[in-house]
Design a protein around this motif. Structure first.
Motif, PDB file in Angstrom:
ATOM      1  N   GLU A 182      -5.582   7.778  -0.106  1.00 38.06           N
ATOM      2  CA  GLU A 182      -5.500   6.407   0.410  1.00 38.06           C
ATOM      3  C   GLU A 182      -6.104   5.408  -0.580  1.00 38.06           C
ATOM      4  OE1 GLU A 182      -3.569   5.766   2.573  1.00 38.06           O
ATOM      5  OE2 GLU A 182      -3.342   7.660   3.616  1.00 38.06           O
ATOM      6  N   HIS A 212       1.506   4.569  -2.727  1.00 36.04           N
ATOM      7  CA  HIS A 212       1.636   6.023  -2.551  1.00 36.04           C
ATOM      8  C   HIS A 212       2.821   6.548  -3.367  1.00 36.04           C
ATOM      9  CE1 HIS A 212      -1.356   6.991   0.458  1.00 36.04           C
ATOM     10  NE2 HIS A 212      -0.936   6.051   1.271  1.00 36.04           N
ATOM     11  N   HIS A 236       0.845  -1.201   0.000  1.00 29.82           N
ATOM     12  CA  HIS A 236       0.000   0.000   0.000  1.00 29.82           C
ATOM     13  C   HIS A 236       0.884   1.257   0.000  1.00 29.82           C
ATOM     14  CE1 HIS A 236      -3.182   2.824   1.318  1.00 29.82           C
ATOM     15  NE2 HIS A 236      -2.230   3.317   2.113  1.00 29.82           N
ATOM     16  N   GLU A 237       1.929   1.256   0.826  1.00 36.19           N
ATOM     17  CA  GLU A 237       2.820   2.424   0.887  1.00 36.19           C
ATOM     18  C   GLU A 237       3.536   2.639  -0.447  1.00 36.19           C
ATOM     19  OE1 GLU A 237       2.632   4.484   3.384  1.00 36.19           O
ATOM     20  OE2 GLU A 237       1.270   3.090   4.369  1.00 36.19           O
ATOM     21  N   TYR A 297     -10.119   4.198   3.414  1.00 37.15           N
ATOM     22  CA  TYR A 297      -9.507   3.218   2.497  1.00 37.15           C
ATOM     23  C   TYR A 297     -10.573   2.449   1.708  1.00 37.15           C
ATOM     24  CZ  TYR A 297      -5.290   4.074   5.234  1.00 37.15           C
ATOM     25  OH  TYR A 297      -4.208   4.661   5.855  1.00 37.15           O
TER      26      TYR A 297
HETATM   27 ZN   LIG Z   1      -1.753   5.154   2.977  1.00 35.44          ZN
END
Ligand SMILES: [Zn+2]
Length: 215
Positions: free
Chosen positions: A155, A125, A121-122, A196
């Protein structure tokens, strides 16, 4: 005499080939685009393997004592904002501990797949950031702190990138780990639900992605 020269040439060629073959190894050793603490190396490398585009993007994974309101956070390195998009570097901050039912647990000890999903997930980003100009990123940072709808947008974009990269199994494990963990604070769970993608939305994204692939 003639034989000596031929032999010397041969050795010269062998030495040259051996030296040349060490060049790529040496370059790989010194390049170090990704700095990863040893305790999460396996998980971080696994997550990175889903993002071949980030192979040459400098990213440092770094533990921090405490992160406000979250467990991980992806950011561009501030000074690298002065450079162009292509030379920008990033850091993924990871809180050393997180709280479940009043007790603190080490983040590096959460189940492997959950950690891979979290890191995935990061990296989503980072994918989002690398398409933005530095000015846009500074504006992005300001809006992220000021606007709820902007946090949600950012997100959901990160989750979407991870699903596009076929990381849905891990992302779903992370989501279920948080949402089904009765000991995690309700405030944190509510935050996850609010900002999210939900597990159902992820399943829908996967269906859409696969439908696009087939047609
Ligand atoms: Zn995030």
């Amino acid at each position: 005499m003639k034989l000596m020269i031929v032999r010397n040439r041969k050795w010269l060629l062998v030495t040259f080939c051996v030296l040349m073959s060490t060049v790529p190894i040496y370059m790989q050793e010194t390049k170090k685009e990704h700095i990863i603490p040893l305790s999460i190396k396996t998980e971080a490398l696994k997550a990175l393997s889903y993002y071949p585009e980030l192979k040459n993007t400098p990213i440092e994974f770094k533990f921090k004592k405490h992160i406000k309101k979250s467990i991980m956070q992806a950011q561009p390195r501030f000074l690298s904002l002065l450079k162009g998009k292509k030379n920008r570097s990033y850091k993924i901050l990871i809180s050393e501990t997180f709280e479940i039912g009043g007790q603190h647990y080490a983040t590096e000890n959460i189940p492997e797949n959950v950690l891979i999903g979290w890191l995935g997930h990061e990296l989503g980003h980072v994918m989002d950031y690398r398409n933005r100009s530095s000015l846009n990123l500074i504006w992005f940072g300001i809006k992220y702190y000021l606007s709820d709808s902007y946090i949600q947008k950012a997100e959901r974009a990160a989750d979407t990138y991870a699903v596009e990269k076929n990381m849905e199994t891990y992302i779903l494990e992370t989501k279920n780990f948080i949402l089904n963990n009765t000991n995690l604070s309700e405030v944190y769970k509510a935050r996850i639900k609010k900002y999210y993608l939900s597990p159902d939305e992820i399943v829908k994204l996967v269906e859409d992605r696969d439908f696009k692939k087939e047609n």
